[in-house]
Structures are given as structure tokens and as C-alpha cells.
Write a protein that holds these residues in place. Structure first.
Motif, mmCIF file in Angstrom:
data_model
loop_
_atom_site.group_PDB
_atom_site.id
_atom_site.type_symbol
_atom_site.label_atom_id
_atom_site.label_comp_id
_atom_site.label_asym_id
_atom_site.label_seq_id
_atom_site.Cartn_x
_atom_site.Cartn_y
_atom_site.Cartn_z
ATOM 1 N N THR A 30 85.980 59.966 112.718
ATOM 2 C CA THR A 30 86.919 58.971 112.201
ATOM 3 C C THR A 30 86.262 57.998 111.235
ATOM 4 O O THR A 30 86.752 57.777 110.118
ATOM 5 C CB THR A 30 87.547 58.172 113.360
ATOM 6 O OG1 THR A 30 88.107 59.073 114.295
ATOM 7 C CG2 THR A 30 88.629 57.241 112.852
ATOM 8 N N ASP A 31 85.143 57.386 111.645
ATOM 9 C CA ASP A 31 84.540 56.328 110.835
ATOM 10 C C ASP A 31 83.883 56.855 109.565
ATOM 11 O O ASP A 31 83.485 56.074 108.697
ATOM 12 C CB ASP A 31 83.536 55.517 111.658
ATOM 13 C CG ASP A 31 82.439 56.376 112.275
ATOM 14 O OD1 ASP A 31 82.397 57.596 111.980
ATOM 15 O OD2 ASP A 31 81.637 55.834 113.050
ATOM 16 N N GLU A 32 83.769 58.181 109.432
ATOM 17 C CA GLU A 32 83.232 58.759 108.205
ATOM 18 C C GLU A 32 84.316 58.934 107.143
ATOM 19 O O GLU A 32 84.016 59.171 105.974
ATOM 20 C CB GLU A 32 82.587 60.109 108.494
ATOM 21 C CG GLU A 32 81.366 60.045 109.383
ATOM 22 C CD GLU A 32 80.808 61.418 109.678
ATOM 23 O OE1 GLU A 32 79.629 61.666 109.328
ATOM 24 O OE2 GLU A 32 81.541 62.266 110.240
ATOM 25 N N TYR A 54 87.834 57.158 107.599
ATOM 26 C CA TYR A 54 88.803 56.069 107.593
ATOM 27 C C TYR A 54 88.136 54.716 107.817
ATOM 28 O O TYR A 54 87.070 54.621 108.430
ATOM 29 C CB TYR A 54 89.858 56.275 108.692
ATOM 30 C CG TYR A 54 90.672 57.534 108.532
ATOM 31 C CD1 TYR A 54 91.739 57.584 107.631
ATOM 32 C CD2 TYR A 54 90.386 58.671 109.279
ATOM 33 C CE1 TYR A 54 92.496 58.730 107.483
ATOM 34 C CE2 TYR A 54 91.141 59.832 109.141
ATOM 35 C CZ TYR A 54 92.189 59.852 108.236
ATOM 36 O OH TYR A 54 92.923 60.995 108.097
ATOM 37 N N SER A 55 88.814 53.667 107.334
ATOM 38 C CA SER A 55 88.403 52.291 107.608
ATOM 39 C C SER A 55 89.649 51.423 107.548
ATOM 40 O O SER A 55 90.667 51.804 106.986
ATOM 41 C CB SER A 55 87.371 51.812 106.582
ATOM 42 O OG SER A 55 87.942 51.810 105.278
ATOM 43 N N THR A 102 92.524 52.078 111.939
ATOM 44 C CA THR A 102 91.632 53.217 112.141
ATOM 45 C C THR A 102 91.796 53.843 113.517
ATOM 46 O O THR A 102 91.650 55.055 113.677
ATOM 47 C CB THR A 102 90.164 52.776 111.948
ATOM 48 O OG1 THR A 102 90.009 52.258 110.629
ATOM 49 C CG2 THR A 102 89.212 53.943 112.135
ATOM 50 N N GLU A 103 92.139 53.042 114.507
ATOM 51 C CA GLU A 103 92.254 53.569 115.871
ATOM 52 C C GLU A 103 93.374 54.593 115.998
ATOM 53 O O GLU A 103 93.376 55.394 116.941
ATOM 54 C CB GLU A 103 92.503 52.429 116.853
ATOM 55 C CG GLU A 103 93.788 51.661 116.596
ATOM 56 C CD GLU A 103 93.967 50.509 117.575
ATOM 57 O OE1 GLU A 103 95.116 50.056 117.721
ATOM 58 O OE2 GLU A 103 92.976 50.085 118.183
#
Length: 207
Positions: free
Chosen positions: A184-186, A188-189, A193-194
């Protein structure tokens, strides 16, 4: 809607050019109508993503079940069909049915939250909808809208690691199915994001 499948399945062919000729005529008709309207209109023509040929299809939920990350409800594909399944309505033909009944304008006025919920409830051709068939308590992960969501939050990191290994080693006829697998963190931001998938597998030639 037609611009997506025609470019994936007929990339480089005359079918793509003919599709855009038809769309160009339809757009011209729309612009003519808007010019005669008393109100002022802004018309924006966009593409939602790029295109390239598709060489095959992968049903990720079936693969998740095969790898024991996902469990189906007992009898999900037997006699416990939904009413929509029994009357022949599924995700593949829903748009055609809406057009046949002349309901496009009505559906277009409905909020996205409602239409997205209906879409999730629609059965796929040959089987029930994901929300009907998955055993949510016994499953570790599920594939929705192109991403994989981990369901067991207590074991989340271990499941993600196992999924990454399995996705990266998934091959068909010796060819890797997925070229990249992102967390996810690669990708979305931001504040929402959750709500994004835990893993986003990308393929160069499989849909």
C-alpha cells in the motif's frame, strides 16, 4: 465503456480505429446538441489509463483459494443461487440490460456509493458475487477491484509476506504472471490510504 475491451483485445487493428470513428461521430452529435442548449457547457474528453494487448486472464480469487488464502462458503456454487443469478442478471450483462430498458439516464443520476455497492452484489458470469461466496471469517485475503485485501489483521504482516512470496512465484507455462507486487505505502498516500488494498499485483500481459 467499449474503448477499454476493444483496445485490449484488438490492439493495433482496424477495430480500434472504427471504434473511435463511431465515438467521434457520437461526440459531434453531443456537441451539436450542447451548442443549441441555452446553458453553457464544458466538455472534457479523457482517458482513464493507457492500453496494451491482453494475452490472458487470471482469476485471482480462484488462485487465492487454490493457495489456501481464501475459503468459499460451503455450497456457494451449488443450489444457493441468488435471485439475480436465477433470473440471469450478472456483472457481464448488467449494462446491456440497463440500455435495453432505457434506464441509462436514471442510473447516471444515482450516487456512486450506491452503484458501487450494487456492482459488488452482482454475481459474475457462472458464479455468485464475491460478497456472497466468500467465507469471510475463515479467509486470510480476498481480491477486489484489482487489489488484494488482508482480512486477518492480527496476522496481517505474516499473511502479506506469504502472499508476496506466492505472487512472485506464480507462473503459467513457466512465465511469471505478475511483474511487480506493491504494498500500500509504495503506491498510495494521503488521508484515505487505509481504504486501499494491502497488495497491488501488476501484470504486463494478463488481465
Amino acid at each position: 465503456y467499449c474503448t477499454d475491451p476493444v483496445q485490449h483485445h484488438f490492439w493495433g487493428g482496424e477495430e480500434v480505429e472504427e471504434t473511435y470513428r463511431i465515438l467521434d461521430r457520437e461526440l459531434g452529435t453531443l456537441l451539436d446538441q450542447l451548442e443549441r442548449d441555452d446553458e453553457e457547457w464544458n466538455v472534457v474528453v479523457i482517458s482513464d489509463h493507457g492500453f496494451r494487448p491482453i494475452r490472458g486472464a487470471v482469476y485471482v480469487d480462484s488462485w487465492l483459494q487454490q493457495e489456501e488464502f481464501l475459503q468459499q462458503k460451503e455450497g456457494a456454487f451449488e443450489d444457493e443461487e441468488s435471485l439475480l443469478t436465477r433470473i440471469g442478471v450478472n456483472r457481464q450483462n448488467a449494462l446491456r440490460i440497463v440500455r435495453t430498458l432505457g434506464l441509462e439516464e436514471l442510473v447516471g443520476r444515482l450516487p456512486d456509493s450506491f452503484t458501487n455497492r450494487v456492482d459488488q452484489q452482482l454475481p459474475s458470469q457462472g458464479g455468485p458475487a464475491v460478497v456472497e461466496s466468500v467465507d469471510w471469517k475463515q479467509s486470510d485475503a480476498v481480491s477486489l477491484m484489482g487489489g488484494i485485501y488482508v482480512l486477518d489483521q492480527e496476522r496481517r504482516e505474516k499473511i502479506i509476506e506469504d502472499l508476496e512470496d506466492a505472487l512472485n512465484s506464480f507462473t503459467i507455462d513457466g512465465e511469471a504472471v505478475f511483474d511487480e507486487v506493491y504494498r500500500t505505502d509504495e503506491v498510495y498516500s494521503g488521508a484515505n490510504t487505509e481504504a486501499a488494498p494491502d497488495l497491488i499485483p501488476l501484470s504486463d500481459g494478463f488481465k
